[in-house]
Design a protein around this motif. Structure first.
Motif, PDB file in Angstrom:
ATOM      1  N   GLY A  33       1.282  -8.022   4.497  1.00 19.54           N
ATOM      2  CA  GLY A  33       1.974  -6.986   3.733  1.00 19.54           C
ATOM      3  C   GLY A  33       1.753  -7.196   2.255  1.00 19.54           C
ATOM      4  O   GLY A  33       1.294  -8.275   1.833  1.00 19.54           O
ATOM      5  N   CYS A  34       2.070  -6.153   1.471  1.00 17.93           N
ATOM      6  CA  CYS A  34       1.817  -6.274   0.038  1.00 17.93           C
ATOM      7  C   CYS A  34       2.715  -5.321  -0.730  1.00 17.93           C
ATOM      8  O   CYS A  34       2.655  -4.106  -0.534  1.00 17.93           O
ATOM      9  N   SER A  35       3.539  -5.892  -1.606  1.00 23.40           N
ATOM     10  CA  SER A  35       4.506  -5.051  -2.313  1.00 23.40           C
ATOM     11  C   SER A  35       3.882  -4.288  -3.480  1.00 23.40           C
ATOM     12  O   SER A  35       4.569  -3.476  -4.098  1.00 23.40           O
ATOM     13  N   SER A  37       1.664  -2.146  -2.934  1.00 20.73           N
ATOM     14  CA  SER A  37       1.816  -0.845  -2.285  1.00 20.73           C
ATOM     15  C   SER A  37       0.894   0.263  -2.829  1.00 20.73           C
ATOM     16  O   SER A  37       1.310   1.417  -2.950  1.00 20.73           O
ATOM     17  N   CYS A  38      -0.328  -0.104  -3.172  1.00 15.63           N
ATOM     18  CA  CYS A  38      -1.247   0.892  -3.764  1.00 15.63           C
ATOM     19  C   CYS A  38      -1.415   2.086  -2.825  1.00 15.63           C
ATOM     20  O   CYS A  38      -1.569   1.905  -1.609  1.00 15.63           O
ATOM     21  N   SER A  39      -1.398   3.284  -3.370  1.00 16.54           N
ATOM     22  CA  SER A  39      -1.461   4.495  -2.539  1.00 16.54           C
ATOM     23  C   SER A  39      -2.763   4.565  -1.756  1.00 16.54           C
ATOM     24  O   SER A  39      -2.816   5.121  -0.674  1.00 16.54           O
ATOM     25  N   TYR A  40      -3.819   3.986  -2.315  1.00 10.98           N
ATOM     26  CA  TYR A  40      -5.152   4.084  -1.690  1.00 10.98           C
ATOM     27  C   TYR A  40      -5.474   2.907  -0.774  1.00 10.98           C
ATOM     28  O   TYR A  40      -6.559   2.832  -0.226  1.00 10.98           O
ATOM     29  N   CYS A  41      -4.537   1.967  -0.603  1.00  6.83           N
ATOM     30  CA  CYS A  41      -4.850   0.723   0.122  1.00  6.83           C
ATOM     31  C   CYS A  41      -5.346   1.016   1.540  1.00  6.83           C
ATOM     32  O   CYS A  41      -4.641   1.622   2.341  1.00  6.83           O
ATOM     33  N   TYR A  42      -6.556   0.562   1.853  1.00  2.33           N
ATOM     34  CA  TYR A  42      -7.131   0.847   3.176  1.00  2.33           C
ATOM     35  C   TYR A  42      -6.379   0.130   4.295  1.00  2.33           C
ATOM     36  O   TYR A  42      -6.453   0.521   5.452  1.00  2.33           O
TER      37      TYR A  42
HETATM   38  S1  SF4 Z   1      -4.975  -2.635  -2.381  1.00  4.08           S
HETATM   39 FE1  SF4 Z   1      -3.484  -3.119  -0.748  1.00  4.08          FE
HETATM   40  S2  SF4 Z   1      -3.591  -5.339  -0.525  1.00  4.08           S
HETATM   41 FE2  SF4 Z   1      -4.564  -4.838  -2.469  1.00  4.08          FE
HETATM   42  S3  SF4 Z   1      -2.934  -5.017  -4.006  1.00  4.08           S
HETATM   43 FE3  SF4 Z   1      -2.963  -2.874  -3.353  1.00  4.08          FE
HETATM   44  S4  SF4 Z   1      -1.475  -2.741  -1.665  1.00  4.08           S
HETATM   45 FE4  SF4 Z   1      -1.965  -4.890  -1.992  1.00  4.08          FE
END
Ligand code: SF4
Length: 273
Positions: A33-35, A37-42
């Motif tokens: 998980g990752c806070s 939270s990028c909108s484009y995160c694959y």
């Molecule tokens: S792209 Fe995804 S994993 Fe990378 S920082 Fe953004 S939310 Fe986190």
């Protein structure tokens, strides 16, 4: 969005490098998980997110308890089999905010200093990486910190990834890393709209650039990103020409005018050990 924090006891910490990371023997994610939270995160379109009950991507983070102890055993075993190259991280940011408190990534680096891999790539968009300069320095040429800077526009950054650190803070972090002698690169990944002056802003602090976009770099030829519906965000902005398989060529050309060609890498090649 505030992320809910969970604590998990994983059985292993090193995963086999496959697909986009096939140049690596292993990938390593200190958290799930990752806070940011990028909108484009694959990763939003990967099983870890799709099959998670109770919360969308970014709303939860699993802290991997005992990661360093597990790694201690796994890296010794892996090194017996040959060269060990590690990508940290492929589906989380090792320096997301919870790392301030939990220090899982730092504990992992401590193990890697004791038992160094042949190469470690640290992929982040967080200035918190500077906290660990003392450890990164001990890895010498065996480490490279790859700092994501997808755009030079704070307006664009806030639109696509409001929870992630500001661009200027990342540029400053790169300078601190460079001053400390840590090998670095900038990952323009995923490529977002940027200005003509972008290469000039990076030129004084870095000599390695990796350009990657939604189509070359999401591990599915852009299909995962399309499912997220990121194209709509470009349309909302009136910048749909930037959501194109050709957009990277504009940025590549701009960088070629400022950097040497052998300092600019495209997609997977830029992340290789
Ligand atoms: S792209 Fe995804 S994993 Fe990378 S920082 Fe953004 S939310 Fe986190």
């Amino acid at each position: 969005m505030k992320s809910e924090i969970f604590y998990k006891n994983p059985k292993s910490i090193l995963n086999k490098g496959t697909g986009f990371l096939s140049g690596y023997t292993h990938s390593l994610n200190p958290y799930t998980g990752c806070s940011f939270s990028c909108s484009y995160c694959y990763v939003r379109q990967m099983p870890v997110s799709l099959f998670r009950e109770g919360g969308q991507w970014g709303s939860w983070v699993d802290v991997k308890n005992g990661a360093a102890d597990i790694l201690k055993k796994e890296i010794v075993k892996a090194k017996k089999k040959g060269s060990v190259t590690i990508f940290m991280s492929s589906s989380t940011d090792p320096y997301q905010p919870i790392e301030h408190k939990e220090t899982v990534t730092r504990s992992i680096l401590e193990v890697l200093v004791e038992t160094p891999p042949d190469f470690l790539l640290v992929q982040t968009r967080s200035p918190l990486v500077c906290r660990d300069i003392d450890l990164l320095q001990q890895l010498r040429e065996k480490v490279r910190v790859s700092m994501t800077i997808e755009t030079d526009s704070e307006i664009i950054r806030k639109y696509f990834s409001p929870e992630a650190p500001p661009i200027q803070a990342r540029i400053k972090a790169l300078q601190i890393l460079a001053d400390a002698g840590i090998p670095t690169q900038v990952a323009i990944a995923p490529l977002l709209p940027s200005g003509e002056y972008f290469p000039h802003k990076l030129k004084p602090i870095v000599n390695r650039i990796c350009i990657d976009d939604f189509f070359l770099g999401d591990g599915s030829g852009g299909k995962r990103t399309k499912k997220i519906g990121i194209d709509k965000k470009f349309i909302e902005l009136g910048l749909e020409e930037w959501y194109s398989t050709c957009a990277y060529k504009i940025v590549y050309k701009r960088f070629k005018e400022v950097f040497n060609e052998d300092q600019i890498y495209l997609s997977q090649a830029g992340f290789e050990p």
